[in-house]
Structure formats: C-alpha cells, structure tokens
Design a protein around this motif. Structure first.
Motif, PDB file in Angstrom:
ATOM      1  N   LEU A 239       0.841  -1.198   0.000  1.00  6.33           N
ATOM      2  CA  LEU A 239       0.000   0.000   0.000  1.00  6.33           C
ATOM      3  C   LEU A 239       0.877   1.249   0.000  1.00  6.33           C
ATOM      4  N   PRO A 240       0.434   2.306  -0.686  1.00  7.53           N
ATOM      5  CA  PRO A 240       1.187   3.567  -0.622  1.00  7.53           C
ATOM      6  C   PRO A 240       1.002   4.228   0.740  1.00  7.53           C
ATOM      7  N   GLU A 241       2.020   4.898   1.213  1.00 10.71           N
ATOM      8  CA  GLU A 241       1.918   5.567   2.511  1.00 10.71           C
ATOM      9  C   GLU A 241       0.833   6.627   2.534  1.00 10.71           C
ATOM     10  N   SER A 242       0.498   7.151   1.359  1.00 10.23           N
ATOM     11  CA  SER A 242      -0.531   8.193   1.279  1.00 10.23           C
ATOM     12  C   SER A 242      -1.890   7.703   1.740  1.00 10.23           C
ATOM     13  N   ILE A 243      -2.074   6.383   1.826  1.00 10.40           N
ATOM     14  CA  ILE A 243      -3.370   5.869   2.290  1.00 10.40           C
ATOM     15  C   ILE A 243      -3.620   6.273   3.736  1.00 10.40           C
ATOM     16  N   SER A 244      -2.551   6.539   4.483  1.00 14.01           N
ATOM     17  CA  SER A 244      -2.693   6.947   5.879  1.00 14.01           C
ATOM     18  C   SER A 244      -3.280   8.348   6.016  1.00 14.01           C
ATOM     19  N   CYS A 245      -3.419   9.056   4.904  1.00 16.48           N
ATOM     20  CA  CYS A 245      -3.994  10.417   4.927  1.00 16.48           C
ATOM     21  C   CYS A 245      -5.499  10.421   4.712  1.00 16.48           C
ATOM     22  N   LEU A 246      -6.090   9.227   4.547  1.00 20.21           N
ATOM     23  CA  LEU A 246      -7.545   9.149   4.390  1.00 20.21           C
ATOM     24  C   LEU A 246      -8.175   9.218   5.779  1.00 20.21           C
ATOM     25  N   GLN A 247      -8.314  10.400   6.276  1.00 17.80           N
ATOM     26  CA  GLN A 247      -8.686  10.601   7.677  1.00 17.80           C
ATOM     27  C   GLN A 247     -10.140  10.275   8.006  1.00 17.80           C
ATOM     28  N   ASN A 248     -10.958   9.968   7.002  1.00 20.71           N
ATOM     29  CA  ASN A 248     -12.341   9.557   7.257  1.00 20.71           C
ATOM     30  C   ASN A 248     -12.550   8.062   7.045  1.00 20.71           C
ATOM     31  N   LEU A 249     -11.488   7.346   6.698  1.00 13.01           N
ATOM     32  CA  LEU A 249     -11.614   5.922   6.391  1.00 13.01           C
ATOM     33  C   LEU A 249     -11.897   5.115   7.661  1.00 13.01           C
ATOM     34  N   ASN A 250     -13.010   4.368   7.642  1.00 13.03           N
ATOM     35  CA  ASN A 250     -13.317   3.518   8.799  1.00 13.03           C
ATOM     36  C   ASN A 250     -13.428   2.039   8.452  1.00 13.03           C
ATOM     37  N   THR A 251     -13.473   1.715   7.139  1.00  7.19           N
ATOM     38  CA  THR A 251     -13.553   0.318   6.719  1.00  7.19           C
ATOM     39  C   THR A 251     -12.574   0.082   5.574  1.00  7.19           C
ATOM     40  N   LEU A 252     -11.688  -0.909   5.758  1.00  2.00           N
ATOM     41  CA  LEU A 252     -10.705  -1.242   4.730  1.00  2.00           C
ATOM     42  C   LEU A 252     -10.621  -2.765   4.614  1.00  2.00           C
ATOM     43  N   VAL A 253     -10.985  -3.286   3.461  1.00  2.00           N
ATOM     44  CA  VAL A 253     -11.006  -4.732   3.247  1.00  2.00           C
ATOM     45  C   VAL A 253      -9.967  -5.094   2.197  1.00  2.00           C
ATOM     46  N   LEU A 254      -8.980  -5.914   2.610  1.00  2.00           N
ATOM     47  CA  LEU A 254      -7.881  -6.314   1.732  1.00  2.00           C
ATOM     48  C   LEU A 254      -7.696  -7.830   1.725  1.00  2.00           C
ATOM     49  N   SER A 255      -8.719  -8.572   2.013  1.00  2.00           N
ATOM     50  CA  SER A 255      -8.617 -10.032   2.029  1.00  2.00           C
ATOM     51  C   SER A 255      -8.345 -10.564   0.618  1.00  2.00           C
ATOM     52  N   ASN A 256      -7.685 -11.723   0.563  1.00  2.00           N
ATOM     53  CA  ASN A 256      -7.372 -12.381  -0.715  1.00  2.00           C
ATOM     54  C   ASN A 256      -6.565 -11.497  -1.652  1.00  2.00           C
ATOM     55  N   ASN A 257      -5.453 -10.988  -1.139  1.00  2.00           N
ATOM     56  CA  ASN A 257      -4.506 -10.244  -1.956  1.00  2.00           C
ATOM     57  C   ASN A 257      -3.120 -10.874  -1.798  1.00  2.00           C
ATOM     58  N   LEU A 258      -2.080 -10.120  -2.100  1.00  2.00           N
ATOM     59  CA  LEU A 258      -0.710 -10.643  -2.040  1.00  2.00           C
ATOM     60  C   LEU A 258       0.133  -9.884  -1.020  1.00  2.00           C
ATOM     61  N   MET A 259      -0.520  -9.398   0.031  1.00  2.00           N
ATOM     62  CA  MET A 259       0.176  -8.626   1.057  1.00  2.00           C
ATOM     63  C   MET A 259       1.097  -9.519   1.890  1.00  2.00           C
ATOM     64  N   ARG A 260       2.377  -9.143   1.964  1.00  2.00           N
ATOM     65  CA  ARG A 260       3.342  -9.864   2.794  1.00  2.00           C
ATOM     66  C   ARG A 260       3.584  -9.136   4.116  1.00  2.00           C
ATOM     67  N   GLN A 261       3.230  -7.860   4.131  1.00  2.00           N
ATOM     68  CA  GLN A 261       3.364  -7.052   5.333  1.00  2.00           C
ATOM     69  C   GLN A 261       2.141  -6.145   5.472  1.00  2.00           C
ATOM     70  N   ILE A 262       1.832  -5.791   6.709  1.00  2.23           N
ATOM     71  CA  ILE A 262       0.834  -4.749   6.968  1.00  2.23           C
ATOM     72  C   ILE A 262       1.612  -3.476   7.258  1.00  2.23           C
ATOM     73  N   PRO A 263       1.472  -2.448   6.426  1.00  3.66           N
ATOM     74  CA  PRO A 263       2.293  -1.241   6.600  1.00  3.66           C
ATOM     75  C   PRO A 263       2.003  -0.535   7.920  1.00  3.66           C
ATOM     76  N   THR A 264       3.061  -0.073   8.563  1.00  4.32           N
ATOM     77  CA  THR A 264       2.919   0.588   9.863  1.00  4.32           C
ATOM     78  C   THR A 264       2.162   1.906   9.765  1.00  4.32           C
ATOM     79  N   CYS A 265       2.108   2.483   8.575  1.00  3.02           N
ATOM     80  CA  CYS A 265       1.430   3.773   8.424  1.00  3.02           C
ATOM     81  C   CYS A 265      -0.061   3.685   8.735  1.00  3.02           C
TER      82      CYS A 265
END
Length: 329
Positions: free
Chosen positions: A241-267
């Motif tokens: 994920l791009p670090e800019s996703i951490s700027c979505l200050q109204n985001l309350n639901t994020l669904v990333l199941s069934n992808n190729l994520m090897r890490q969960i970004p600390t941002c």
C-alpha cells in the motif's frame, strides 16, 4: 366518296382496348388488396401497441407517492416505444427479464430518479442517458457492459452507481469526475487494473468497492479521496500500500482479504477513524497471535485478521525492526 371499313382493324383495336381495361382493373384490385393489407397492418400494430401499454400499466406501482415500473422474471428483451406514454415514471426496476438494450427513448423520462436494470444481458449504455439530470441511482450490475459513455457525466444528480459483475469494464471516462453528488460506487468483479482517475477526483465519494478486479497497486494520490469512509479491495493482486493511504482521515472500513500482502504497513496505525479491517488470506510473513481477551469475549467472536490483529501485527513489525530486521513500508 364511299367510306371503307376494315373489319380486321376494328377487331384489333377492340381487343387492345379490352386488354388495357382488364390490366387497369387488375392493377386496381392489386392496389386495393395491398392497401387493405397495409391498413390491416397499421391497425394490427396499433392494437399490439395498446396491448403492450396495457401490460406495462399493470406493472406500475405507486409507493410512497413514487411511480415505479417493476418487472421481475418476465421476458422483455426489448422495451416497446409505447412506454414513452408513461413519462411520469420515477423508477424502473427490471430484474431477470433478458433485457438486451436500454432504449434511446430513455431520454424522454426526465422525472426518472432510479434506473435499476440489474441482472439482465444489457451490453451498452446509450449516450442519451446523460439527459437524465434528475437521476440519482443507476444500477446496472450483472450485465454485459464493456464501456461507460462520457455522456453519463450529464447525470448531475447521480448519487449511486453500480456496475458490478460486468466482467469487461476496464476503465471509466475522466468526465465522470464531474458527478459532484456521487457518494456510492460499486465496480467490483470487472477488469480494472487500478482505481480510475475519475474515481479519485470525485469530491463526495464515500463508499467504493473495487473487489475482484486485477489491481496490483494503488495510486500514490489515493489521498485525494478525503470523503471516503469505506474501501473494499478484496480479491485483487495488491502486494503493498502507498503511505498516502494513511492520509484518508475519514476511512473507517478497509477490506484487503485475498490479496498478495506480505506485510501490513505501519502507516495504517495513524488512521484514527479505522474501525474495521480484513487481511484474511494474504501471505503475511509474520505469525501473530492475538493476546487473550480482557473482557471475557469468546475467541471465535473476534475477527482473527481484523483491527486488533492489524495493531498486533504492526507492533511485531516494529519489534522486528528494532531487532535489525528489514521492514517493508
């Protein structure tokens, strides 16, 4: 001088005259028959139109003051032109009818608020749809549409757009960013490889589903969607994920199941409004065990790859980082 009459000439003239009269009579009979058939055809078409209109009127319901045309599981591959005699309709609900096209005369329904043609076999959206300036909801999921016309941007009151499961849609015209009232968009189960530019620039977008596409990465300027509170990205090919996703200050639901994520970004820990996440079925590198519940909550009731898991994973990542391990952003 005595006049001489040739009987042979008179007989020939008479035969020629009678033949001409006979041909004229046959032509008149033919014209009369054809005219009768044409008139009969016109009458038949008129009656058929009246019968169709009568059948359509039986499908019109008045609910809370809104006139709705509702047809379910009946074969209507095309809609008859006589439908324009019901211009007061405010909502169409045609499901599983086998409808193949949206008629161009849709432009005549200036009072239309909802156009719901879900689960048909429609393969085209006519340009005339852009004249529906009062339209609030356009629901065309589970059809065979491959392109979205730029004229759709003329639907200035549109609030909800659903194009899920059309399989071949891979892009949207940039002009759709003019839809300033659009808050809900469902583009799941198509062929998108990224979030379209038009979507990123929608000023009022709150809810976006782009699950089951071919997305490998998110755009760096995803933070332009400042009104977004729900983002569904399940079943894609996202690895980071791009670090800019951490700027979505109204985001309350994020669904990333069934992808190729090897890490969960600390941002992501900076998203204070986040209330629901899902990282299930990703090849995450770290194994994280959730701490025991403090309030006696049953283990199976907790979302294993949810918000608590995300924070625990980030903490493990930071610990690993402190130990000198390389951490992906």
């Amino acid at each position: 001088m005595t006049a001489v009459f040739c009987l042979g000439s008179i007989s020939g003239i008479r035969a020629l005259w009678e033949g001409r009269i006979q041909r004229q009579q046959e032509e008149l009979r033919t014209q009369k028959i054809c005219g009768g058939k044409a008139a009969l055809g016109d009458i038949s078409h008129l009656w058929e139109s009246r019968i169709q209109l009568s059948k359509l009127k039986e499908k019109v319901y008045n609910e809370d003051g809104r006139l709705i045309l509702r047809i379910e599981k009946e074969e209507w591959k095309t809609l008859p032109a006589c439908l324009v005699k019901l211009p007061q309709l405010q909502e169409w609900q045609l499901h599983r009818t086998g409808l193949t096209t949206i008629p161009k005369f849709i432009a005549n329904f200036s009072n239309l608020l909802v156009l719901d043609l879900t689960r048909n076999v429609i393969n085209n959206i006519p340009r005339e749809i852009g004249r529906l300036t009062k339209l609030r909801e356009l629901l065309l999921s589970y059809n065979r549409i491959s392109e979205v016309p730029e004229e759709l941007s003329g639907c200035e009151s549109l609030e909800r757009l659903e194009l899920a499961m059309n399989k071949d849609i891979a892009g949207l015209p940039d002009q759709l960013s003019k839809l300033t009232q659009l808050t809900h968009v469902d583009l799941s189960m198509n062929q998108f490889s990224t979030i379209p530019k038009a979507i990123l620039e929608l000023p009022a977008l709150e809810w976006l589903d782009m699950g089951s596409n071919r997305i490998k990465e998110l755009p760096q300027n995803i933070d332009t969607m400042q009104t977004l509170h729900t983002l569904w990205l399940q079943r894609n090919e996202i690895s980071q994920l791009p670090e800019s996703i951490s700027c979505l200050q109204n985001l309350n639901t994020l669904v990333l199941s069934n992808n190729l994520m090897r890490q969960i970004p600390t941002c992501l820990q900076s998203l204070q409004t986040l209330r629901f996440v899902n990282f299930r079925d990703n090849p995450l590198e770290l194994e994280v065990t959730l701490p025991p519940s403090e309030d006696g909550e049953e283990e199976e009731e907790r979302e294993l790859f949810g918000l608590q898991f995300m924070h625990a994973y980030i903490q493990e990542t930071l610990k690993s980082s402190d130990s000198g391990m390389k951490v992906l952003p």
